[in-house]
Motif scaffolding. Structure first.
Motif: not given
Ligand code: FES
Ligand SMILES: [Fe+2]
Length: 359
Positions: A89, A91, A111, A114
């Motif tokens: 991801c 993020h 996690y 998203w």
């Molecule tokens: S690591 Fe994917 S939404 Fe936070």
């Protein structure tokens, strides 16, 4: 002379003509640093077989794999094409998929949730309104090169490897009229072996050991007519087979090795695929997948093939364990290769020398 490969000093081992060639130096088979060098220079720079297209037949079907430590996601698109991404991801590095799956409509990070489209574009990132300059539409999963050939799916993490079609060029023409995609998957097994992955592949790449290691196989595969040819990125060993009963049928056996780590073992109406994965300096895994044309006697053939293949594998494993021990003992100096019988070994080891920066 000394060269540095990935920070580890090793003797230079330049490529020589086949008639002058020696086996590869010992360090790559035993040195604990070498796994990291090969992850970076071999496995992240080459096409890797990740599965069959039939496993991801429908939109949103996906494969979650790890290539040289990099999590990768392969996704069937609504338009039928296949795309691949880092399964990481944008993020804080969470996974989009923990395992293979079917029919996903979107890819949701496990996690903080998203949400990405099947095409990898970020669609929804909750509670990010106050993040200045953050625009979800500008983010997407990192794409990975992907290719489909004869019903098999490959990915490549590196930008420099030639296109998949170029790597495999000539195989379809040589194996015609055999087609691999129509064959159905019947069996899988995985062996873990206490030897370096290259010991297993070196051994695969020559029929020189046939009369000594595989007396039963030598009775059905013609040693006199056993031959090999080299292409830029693969080698082919071939020989007529007969007298193996149900196990192999009769006709021509084609043993393709495609750099750096997979094999296509083709007999009439039958394909057996191997992928060799390093698990450490002195450990590797070998995956076996068996595919057959759906003929009347297929069940009997599968059973006979599995039994015979397991026997051959046992014989190969036994010799590979001994070779690994000898390599690790420190007493061995690389020996000369047989130009008649070990061209495939020479070819593989030269591709490795190039990857290590020695050639
Ligand atoms: S690591 Fe994917 S939404 Fe936070
Ligand atoms: Fe063998």
């Amino acid at each position: 002379m000394t060269v540095r490969a990935g920070g580890h000093a090793a003797s230079a081992d330049p490529a020589l003509p086949l008639t002058q060639a020696r086996a590869l130096v010992v360090e790559p088979y035993v040195h604990p640093d070498w796994a990291a060098i090969e992850q970076a220079r071999v496995f992240r720079q080459s096409w890797q077989l990740v599965g069959s297209a039939a496993e991801i037949a429908g939109p949103g079907d996906h494969l979650a794999r790890e290539i040289a430590g990099v999590p990768v996601l392969v996704v069937r698109q609504p338009n039928g094409s296949v795309q691949a991404f880092h399964n990481v991801c944008r993020h804080r590095a969470g996974p989009l998929a923990a395992c293979d799956g079917k029919g996903a409509r979107a890819l949701r990070c496990r996690y903080h949730g998203w949400l990405y489209g099947l095409d990898g574009r970020l669609k929804v990132a909750a509670e990010m309104d106050d993040a200045e300059g953050f625009t979800a539409a500008e983010l997407a999963l990192e794409p990975v090169r992907v290719g489909v050939w004869q019903g098999f799916v490959f990915v490549c993490l590196g930008a420099d490897a030639p296109p998949l079609e170029e790597i495999l060029d000539g195989i379809e023409a040589r194996m015609a009229p055999t087609q691999l995609a129509p064959m159905a998957h019947r069996r899988h097994w995985r062996d873990e072996i206490a030897c370096n992955w290259k010991v297993y592949i070196d051994n695969y790449l020559e029929g020189y050991h046939l009369p000594f290691v595989h007396p039963d196989l030598a009775r059905v595969v013609s040693y006199a007519e056993y031959n090999s040819t080299l292409a830029p990125w693969y080698s082919l060993q071939y020989a007529p087979v007969s007298g193996a009963g149900d196990a192999y049928g009769a006709g021509e056996a084609l043993y393709y090795f495609v750099y750096p780590n997979f094999m296509l073992n083709i007999m009439p109406g039958r394909l057996q695929v191997n992928v060799v994965t390093p698990l450490g300096p002195d450990r590797c895994a070998v995956d076996f997948d068996f595919y057959y044309l759906d003929q009347d006697d297929v069940q009997a053939r599968v059973e006979a093939d599995l039994t015979f293949t397991a026997q051959i594998q046992q014989e190969d494993v036994a010799i590979c364990l001994q070779v690994q021990k000898a390599l690790a003992s420190g007493v061995y100096r690389p020996g000369r290769l047989s130009p008649r019988r070990e061209a495939g070994v020479w070819h593989f080891q030269n591709l490795l020398r190039r990857a290590y920066g020695w050639a």
